[in-house]
Design an enzyme around this catalytic site. Sequence first.
Site, PDB file in Angstrom:
ATOM      1  N   ASP A 151     -35.472   6.208   4.669  1.00  0.00           N
ATOM      2  CA  ASP A 151     -36.765   6.907   4.599  1.00  0.00           C
ATOM      3  C   ASP A 151     -37.092   7.383   3.182  1.00  0.00           C
ATOM      4  O   ASP A 151     -38.158   7.967   2.958  1.00  0.00           O
ATOM      5  CB  ASP A 151     -36.757   8.109   5.555  1.00  0.00           C
ATOM      6  CG  ASP A 151     -36.718   7.656   7.012  1.00  0.00           C
ATOM      7  OD1 ASP A 151     -37.207   6.546   7.308  1.00  0.00           O
ATOM      8  OD2 ASP A 151     -36.184   8.404   7.853  1.00  0.00           O
TER       9      ASP A 151
ATOM     10  N   ARG B 162     -44.214   0.322   4.780  1.00  0.00           N
ATOM     11  CA  ARG B 162     -44.000   1.178   3.602  1.00  0.00           C
ATOM     12  C   ARG B 162     -43.873   0.386   2.313  1.00  0.00           C
ATOM     13  O   ARG B 162     -44.171   0.921   1.244  1.00  0.00           O
ATOM     14  CB  ARG B 162     -42.768   2.071   3.800  1.00  0.00           C
ATOM     15  CG  ARG B 162     -43.072   3.208   4.711  1.00  0.00           C
ATOM     16  CD  ARG B 162     -42.016   4.307   4.659  1.00  0.00           C
ATOM     17  NE  ARG B 162     -42.480   5.411   5.478  1.00  0.00           N
ATOM     18  CZ  ARG B 162     -41.701   6.195   6.216  1.00  0.00           C
ATOM     19  NH1 ARG B 162     -40.398   6.006   6.224  1.00  0.00           N
ATOM     20  NH2 ARG B 162     -42.223   7.171   6.922  1.00  0.00           N
TER      21      ARG B 162
HETATM   22  C1  S3P Z   1     -33.835   7.799  12.656  1.00  0.00           C
HETATM   23  C2  S3P Z   1     -33.424   6.561  12.264  1.00  0.00           C
HETATM   24  C3  S3P Z   1     -34.133   5.741  11.265  1.00  0.00           C
HETATM   25  C4  S3P Z   1     -35.103   6.578  10.434  1.00  0.00           C
HETATM   26  C5  S3P Z   1     -35.913   7.523  11.278  1.00  0.00           C
HETATM   27  C6  S3P Z   1     -34.987   8.469  12.041  1.00  0.00           C
HETATM   28  C7  S3P Z   1     -33.075   8.502  13.711  1.00  0.00           C
HETATM   29  O1  S3P Z   1     -34.882   4.760  11.936  1.00  0.00           O
HETATM   30  O2  S3P Z   1     -35.969   5.746   9.682  1.00  0.00           O
HETATM   31  O3  S3P Z   1     -36.790   8.288  10.461  1.00  0.00           O
HETATM   32  O4  S3P Z   1     -33.270   9.718  13.904  1.00  0.00           O
HETATM   33  O5  S3P Z   1     -32.245   7.857  14.367  1.00  0.00           O
HETATM   34  P1  S3P Z   1     -34.181   3.391  12.441  1.00  0.00           P
HETATM   35  O6  S3P Z   1     -33.165   3.737  13.445  1.00  0.00           O
HETATM   36  O7  S3P Z   1     -35.291   2.575  13.055  1.00  0.00           O
HETATM   37  O8  S3P Z   1     -33.618   2.763  11.211  1.00  0.00           O
END
Ligand code: S3P
Length: 431
Positions: free
Chosen positions: A314, A345
């Site tokens: 992120d 993004r």
């Molecule tokens: C998160 C995992 C990430 C991240 C998101 C929060 C989580 O996404 O980008 O903001 O809390 O498990 P992905 O699991 O799709 O990579």
Amino acid sequence: MTFMATKSRPLSGSVRVPGDKSISHRALIFGALAQGETQIEGLLEADDVLRTAAALRAFGISVEKRGARWTVEGNPWKAPARSIYAGNAGTGVRLLMGAAAGQSIAATFDGDASLRKRPMGRVLDPLRDFGLQAEDTKGGLPVSISPSILQAGTYRLPVASAQVKSAVLLAGLGAEGVTVIEEPVLCRDHTERMLKAFGVRLDSEPMAQGGRRITMQGQQALQATSVTVPTDPSSAAFPVVAGVLVPGSDIVVEQVLLNPLRSGLFTTLQEMGADLSFENKREISGEPVADIHVRYSLLKGVDVPADRAPSMIDEYPILAIAAATASGTTRMNGLAELRVKESDRLAAVSAGLTASKVQHETGEDWLSVTGGSVSGGGVIETMMDHRIAMSFLVMGLISDDPVSVDSIEMIATSFPEFISLMETLGASFRR
Ligand code: S3P
């Protein structure tokens, strides 16, 4: 309504950003699955997490704020009367789908225009393998699930996604048999850490060929517990980078979660020459935290390896802003997942850099930025993405001409205090 950031005086002072979004969603959902009353301190009270709280109430769970604490009273889940609206929250909706699947109930999930565009097949595929009956809409939301008896199995994660891993584990908690998840590339492990705190027996072992294998027996009872949510490194990223970039700055960002699977941005900034020190290291609710002391630094470009991407997924928008000020080129690799976040993004960052006259190139899964003095002057299209808005507002604090963003409304999904907190450090914004 547009909002503008202008060149700022040196930033100073000490701040604490709000609670971690990933841990906040999990604390509420695990509390809702547990026997007894879970107490949560430091919950992120942002739109995404409040949607999860509202969703749990729709499943018949009591979720209340009492003073500064949140309490969740676990209960058998019941089918919600209406469809669950998750707003912008990918984590919320994917984890709730997994949990609801494990509870064998009927539910329909929906979200805003951005969330409706995001892939849900990555969660539904393994849940269907376990026996879930589900209808999706062209691979996305709205999704309806029917009460199903789940039989757990082995799932190898095709993408490094903690949301997918967590949804499968949550479904596996209600399934018959043993859930095995093979994770070739490690991603955030808050679910594994927190399930253990709720009394779940789960093994996580290295695999011979790299990565980890997680094994969990189904139909285990969770026991309510107390959770203190450390502050969110993905929100801390904005004042930290601002402190590095604004000349003369000297700030402290307190009690930041420093789980090694979340701290890739800080490692990268240090490699670029940022003066960051991690003080007062300690543990909160089974997670490492520290205060980050940040001083203004001159940065140089680096190559960011693809295998670091899951630990800072992120943070690429704000890293791109840091890279725009560095001497030389910063090349960021392994960014395919950025295409399926709250916006595309890679495209949003590239468009913003173009509007700000920053030299850069992008490919399907990479971005390279060549730094120098930043002229700014553009109006940035945030694509309704909170992290795009915050990143380019940080750019405006150091650019020759102000930077405007088309809207700041979505910042409330993860970091409602962003503007006021940055202003207490000395950031200069104009409404
Ligand atoms: C998160 C995992 C990430 C991240 C998101 C929060 C989580 O996404 O980008 O903001 O809390 O498990 P992905 O699991 O799709 O990579």
